[in-house]
Motif scaffolding. Structure first.
Motif, mmCIF file in Angstrom:
data_model
loop_
_atom_site.group_PDB
_atom_site.id
_atom_site.type_symbol
_atom_site.label_atom_id
_atom_site.label_comp_id
_atom_site.label_asym_id
_atom_site.label_seq_id
_atom_site.Cartn_x
_atom_site.Cartn_y
_atom_site.Cartn_z
ATOM 1 N N GLN A 197 -22.705 -45.517 59.238
ATOM 2 C CA GLN A 197 -24.055 -44.984 59.462
ATOM 3 C C GLN A 197 -24.599 -45.357 60.839
ATOM 4 O O GLN A 197 -25.306 -44.577 61.470
ATOM 5 N N THR A 198 -24.266 -46.557 61.306
ATOM 6 C CA THR A 198 -24.788 -47.019 62.597
ATOM 7 C C THR A 198 -23.874 -46.677 63.768
ATOM 8 O O THR A 198 -24.273 -46.823 64.923
ATOM 9 N N GLY A 199 -22.646 -46.217 63.461
ATOM 10 C CA GLY A 199 -21.713 -45.895 64.528
ATOM 11 C C GLY A 199 -20.889 -47.077 65.001
ATOM 12 O O GLY A 199 -20.123 -46.960 65.964
ATOM 13 N N LEU A 200 -21.032 -48.221 64.326
ATOM 14 C CA LEU A 200 -20.211 -49.374 64.680
ATOM 15 C C LEU A 200 -18.738 -49.052 64.480
ATOM 16 O O LEU A 200 -17.867 -49.484 65.227
ATOM 17 N N ILE A 201 -18.454 -48.262 63.438
ATOM 18 C CA ILE A 201 -17.129 -47.679 63.230
ATOM 19 C C ILE A 201 -17.316 -46.184 63.010
ATOM 20 O O ILE A 201 -18.412 -45.736 62.657
ATOM 21 N N ASP A 202 -16.275 -45.411 63.237
ATOM 22 C CA ASP A 202 -16.362 -43.982 62.917
ATOM 23 C C ASP A 202 -15.176 -43.502 62.095
ATOM 24 O O ASP A 202 -15.121 -42.346 61.695
ATOM 25 N N THR A 203 -14.223 -44.407 61.827
ATOM 26 C CA THR A 203 -13.023 -44.027 61.091
ATOM 27 C C THR A 203 -12.601 -45.147 60.148
ATOM 28 O O THR A 203 -12.677 -46.330 60.506
ATOM 29 N N VAL A 204 -12.173 -44.757 58.952
ATOM 30 C CA VAL A 204 -11.680 -45.736 57.982
ATOM 31 C C VAL A 204 -10.505 -45.128 57.233
ATOM 32 O O VAL A 204 -10.508 -43.940 56.898
ATOM 33 N N ALA A 205 -9.476 -45.931 57.008
ATOM 34 C CA ALA A 205 -8.298 -45.476 56.277
ATOM 35 C C ALA A 205 -8.528 -45.693 54.783
ATOM 36 O O ALA A 205 -8.722 -46.834 54.346
ATOM 37 N N LEU A 206 -8.541 -44.606 54.011
ATOM 38 C CA LEU A 206 -8.833 -44.672 52.580
ATOM 39 C C LEU A 206 -7.886 -43.785 51.797
ATOM 40 O O LEU A 206 -7.422 -42.756 52.300
ATOM 41 N N ALA A 207 -7.631 -44.153 50.551
ATOM 42 C CA ALA A 207 -6.934 -43.260 49.641
ATOM 43 C C ALA A 207 -7.919 -42.198 49.166
ATOM 44 O O ALA A 207 -9.092 -42.511 48.925
ATOM 45 N N PRO A 208 -7.500 -40.941 49.044
ATOM 46 C CA PRO A 208 -8.424 -39.866 48.651
ATOM 47 C C PRO A 208 -9.205 -40.142 47.374
ATOM 48 O O PRO A 208 -10.413 -39.877 47.318
ATOM 49 N N LEU A 209 -8.551 -40.672 46.347
ATOM 50 C CA LEU A 209 -9.248 -40.900 45.089
ATOM 51 C C LEU A 209 -10.343 -41.950 45.251
ATOM 52 O O LEU A 209 -11.424 -41.842 44.668
ATOM 53 N N TYR A 210 -10.088 -42.959 46.082
ATOM 54 C CA TYR A 210 -11.122 -43.969 46.339
ATOM 55 C C TYR A 210 -12.266 -43.359 47.151
ATOM 56 O O TYR A 210 -13.443 -43.607 46.870
#
Length: 333
Positions: A197-210
């Motif tokens: 939300q703040t832009g500190l990160i813009d990408t995260v690796a996640l499993a689709p179901l999660y």
């Protein structure tokens, strides 16, 4: 008369069935979102435990990271505030790093290969984890991880400019990301949403179901449709707490735990594509990579750091050998 009433009350309490009072209460923490498939099946497992033990063993589940991230949960287990946790291999790394060898980027690329490797590695990993003071109740999986972003990334060069979430507590993993040319931002998993939300990160690796269960895709609406790694884990309990469970009950509870671990695996595999389809219907933009071979090369570029720094070299080599065997056998069919 008052003394007689008190004495009668005490006798009545003593006469209550012992099944109504649990001899062992195991508090279990998990990041699994409240109401997610993982959480629901853990609740069912707890009900089966209570039935099989005649009420002597109860499982209390704290979902959604309410007890903190996986590192926090392990700290709570170590000081006795928590007895068990359902962890990914990233969290398990704080107990024993070997299990994370299963989740090396772009090494295991199919459920069949995962099954082949885990059938052969699970007993060894369980012995290692037990040597650290924990009992593995069952192995589970979260799914094949993809990159979810607030911005559209379609190539490796673009993604290398992303501000990538990286789990705190494991500096070597951050080094591995950097060795692949990425820009990791180390933070707690409980800070992912505010970070996006703040832009500190813009990408995260996640499993689709999660991503679907947690509604994380609503914060990061672009998904690079390329499986980066498989994310697995295990439900573990402190050995000293497990030893409080009556010996005749333990085998029943282990059997139930393994049964539910299989149910979780089946559910994850069944719902993985369904979760993707539902997210696309609800606004997720799936982006095909323009250079998939480059991602494979980048993943392999992390191996020199992962092997020996993130996971023990011998375990890395053993998993790699099993992966090669599985793929060779598959190619013959």
């Amino acid at each position: 008369m008052k003394k007689l009433a008190i004495g009668f009350a005490l006798l009545l309490t003593a006469a209550l069935p012992t099944a109504a009072r649990a001899d062992v209460i195991i508090k279990l923490g998990t990041l699994a979102p409240n109401g997610s498939p993982w959480h629901n099946l853990l609740k069912e497992m707890g009900q089966k435990w209570e039935q099989a033990s005649g009420g002597k063993v109860k499982l209390r589940i704290y979902p959604g990271g309410v007890l903190g991230n996986e590192g926090d949960m392990i700290k709570k287990m170590r000081i006795g505030q928590l007895q068990a946790a359902a962890l990914t291999t990233i969290g398990l790394h704080d107990i024993a790093p070997d299990a994370q060898a299963i989740d090396v980027p772009m090494m295991i690329d199919s459920w069949a290969t995962l099954d082949y490797v885990m059938d052969r590695m699970a007993p060894k990993l369980e012995r290692i984890i037990e040597g650290k003071g924990y009992v593995v109740l069952g192995w589970s999986e979260v799914g094949f991880v993809r990159f979810f972003s607030t911005k559209k990334y379609s190539s490796l060069a673009e993604l290398r400019g992303a501000k990538m979430f990286c789990w705190e507590g494991d500096p070597a993993s951050a080094e591995a990301w950097r060795s692949g040319g990425f820009h990791p931002v180390v933070m707690s998993s409980t800070d992912i949403v505010p970070g996006l939300q703040t832009g500190l990160i813009d990408t995260v690796a996640l499993a689709p179901l999660y991503a679907y269960s947690s509604r994380m895709f609503e914060k990061a609406k672009f998904m690079l449709d390329l499986p980066w790694t498989v994310l697995t884990g295990a439900t573990v309990v402190r050995k000293d707490e497990w030893d409080k469970v009556p010996a005749d009950i333990k085998p029943k509870l282990i059997e139930i735990s393994r049964e539910y671990a299989k149910k979780i695996a089946t559910e994850v595999r069944r719902m993985d594509n369904e979760a993707l389809e539902n997210m696309v219907k609800q606004g997720l933009v799936a982006v095909k990579p323009t250079d998939p071979a480059a991602f494979t090369k980048a993943a392999q570029g992390t191996y020199s750091v992962i092997r020996g720094k993130v996971v023990p070299a011998d375990t890395f080599d053993e998993v790699k050998k099993l992966v090669d065997e599985a793929k060779a056998q598959s190619a013959k069919k």
